[in-house]
Enzyme design. Structure first.
Site, PDB file in Angstrom:
ATOM      1  N   GLY A 135     -21.743  -7.219  -7.569  1.00  0.00           N
ATOM      2  CA  GLY A 135     -23.038  -7.291  -6.893  1.00  0.00           C
ATOM      3  C   GLY A 135     -23.319  -5.999  -6.164  1.00  0.00           C
ATOM      4  N   GLN A 161     -27.516  -0.437  -0.267  1.00  0.00           N
ATOM      5  CA  GLN A 161     -26.236   0.233  -0.546  1.00  0.00           C
ATOM      6  C   GLN A 161     -26.424   1.515  -1.354  1.00  0.00           C
ATOM      7  OE1 GLN A 161     -24.125  -3.496  -2.012  1.00  0.00           O
ATOM      8  NE2 GLN A 161     -22.421  -2.331  -1.172  1.00  0.00           N
ATOM      9  N   CYS A 201     -16.111  -4.963  -0.937  1.00  0.00           N
ATOM     10  CA  CYS A 201     -17.482  -4.451  -0.894  1.00  0.00           C
ATOM     11  C   CYS A 201     -17.471  -3.028  -1.446  1.00  0.00           C
ATOM     12  CB  CYS A 201     -17.979  -4.451   0.543  1.00  0.00           C
ATOM     13  SG  CYS A 201     -19.631  -3.772   0.722  1.00  0.00           S
ATOM     14  N   LEU A 202     -18.448  -2.701  -2.281  1.00  0.00           N
ATOM     15  CA  LEU A 202     -18.487  -1.363  -2.875  1.00  0.00           C
ATOM     16  C   LEU A 202     -18.719  -0.277  -1.822  1.00  0.00           C
ATOM     17  CD1 LEU A 202     -20.433  -1.984  -6.209  1.00  0.00           C
ATOM     18  CD2 LEU A 202     -17.966  -1.796  -5.838  1.00  0.00           C
ATOM     19  N   HIS A 242     -22.968 -12.622   0.464  1.00  0.00           N
ATOM     20  CA  HIS A 242     -22.562 -11.242   0.782  1.00  0.00           C
ATOM     21  C   HIS A 242     -23.742 -10.279   0.610  1.00  0.00           C
ATOM     22  CE1 HIS A 242     -19.477  -7.858   0.627  1.00  0.00           C
ATOM     23  NE2 HIS A 242     -20.535  -7.273   0.105  1.00  0.00           N
ATOM     24  N   GLU A 243     -24.447 -10.411  -0.531  1.00  0.00           N
ATOM     25  CA  GLU A 243     -25.549  -9.475  -0.828  1.00  0.00           C
ATOM     26  C   GLU A 243     -26.757  -9.736   0.064  1.00  0.00           C
ATOM     27  OE1 GLU A 243     -24.763  -7.004  -2.507  1.00  0.00           O
ATOM     28  OE2 GLU A 243     -22.949  -7.807  -3.402  1.00  0.00           O
ATOM     29  N   HIS A 276     -26.234  -8.051   3.268  1.00  0.00           N
ATOM     30  CA  HIS A 276     -26.511  -6.610   3.180  1.00  0.00           C
ATOM     31  C   HIS A 276     -27.976  -6.328   3.510  1.00  0.00           C
ATOM     32  CE1 HIS A 276     -23.071  -4.313   1.900  1.00  0.00           C
ATOM     33  NE2 HIS A 276     -22.792  -5.110   0.884  1.00  0.00           N
TER      34      HIS A 276
HETATM   35 ZN    ZN Z   1     -21.030  -5.319  -0.148  1.00  0.00          ZN
END
Ligand code: ZN
Length: 178
Positions: free
Chosen positions: A43, A48, A91-92, A133-134, A137
């Site tokens: 995701g 991000q 998380c990226l 999670h997204e 963000h």
């Molecule tokens: Zn993340």
């Protein structure tokens, strides 16, 4: 376009709703998918990659060949939350950091797709976790804000290391002539 890492300030910004779906947005979404696959993520939220839109993408298989598993959530809102689940989360924007996070077990989310069609989904397990999670963000909330007690202690230690690492890198740069 690149994936921004903590503590980039864009990660703390609240996203603004998308009002127009045009080719520019479709191109940005395609590029987001490429970046997500390159980082082996499932995701990715628009902020991000520095885009202020209330939008995230998902492919729970992380496999670029599984095009029918690609989902775009535009202006998502979580309508219902039920039960709890706890699992390691990454998380990226925090490469190589994984911590246990408590989430709702099942959620119902509504959003628009890239064709402007509204849809509603009820999901649990990984899908539910990823959507929470997204969506976080998009509100400027990061998974390190939601660590469970054990995770929180480890998270603090890791963040300290991360900061030490960053300032060490900055020191090296300062020492460089020019
Ligand atoms: Zn993340």
């Amino acid at each position: 376009m690149q994936i921004l890492h903590y503590p980039h300030p864009a990660l703390r910004r609240k996203s603004t709703p998308v009002t127009r779906i045009d080719q520019e947005l479709r191109d940005a979404v395609r590029e987001m998918f490429e970046l997500m696959y390159a980082s082996e993520g499932i995701g990715l939220a628009a902020n991000q990659v520095g885009l202020p839109f209330r939008l995230f993408i998902l492919n729970l298989t992380a496999d670029p060949n599984e095009k029918d598993q690609e989902h775009v959530f535009i202006n998502p809102e979580i309508l219902k939350r039920k039960g709890t689940q706890e699992a390691e989360e990454g998380c990226l924007s925090f490469p190589k950091l994984y911590h246990p996070v408590k989430r709702f077990g099942q959620i119902t989310v509504e959003a628009f797709d890239l064709d402007g069609n509204g849809f509603e989904l009820t999901v649990d397990d990984l899908g539910s976790r990823a959507i929470q999670h997204e969506t976080d963000h998009l509100d400027g909330v990061l998974f390190i804000d939601r660590l469970t007690d054990v995770g929180q202690r480890r998270g603090r230690a890791n963040r300290r290391r991360l900061r030490v690492g960053l300032s060490a890198a900055a020191a090296v740069r300062r020492d460089c002539p020019g």
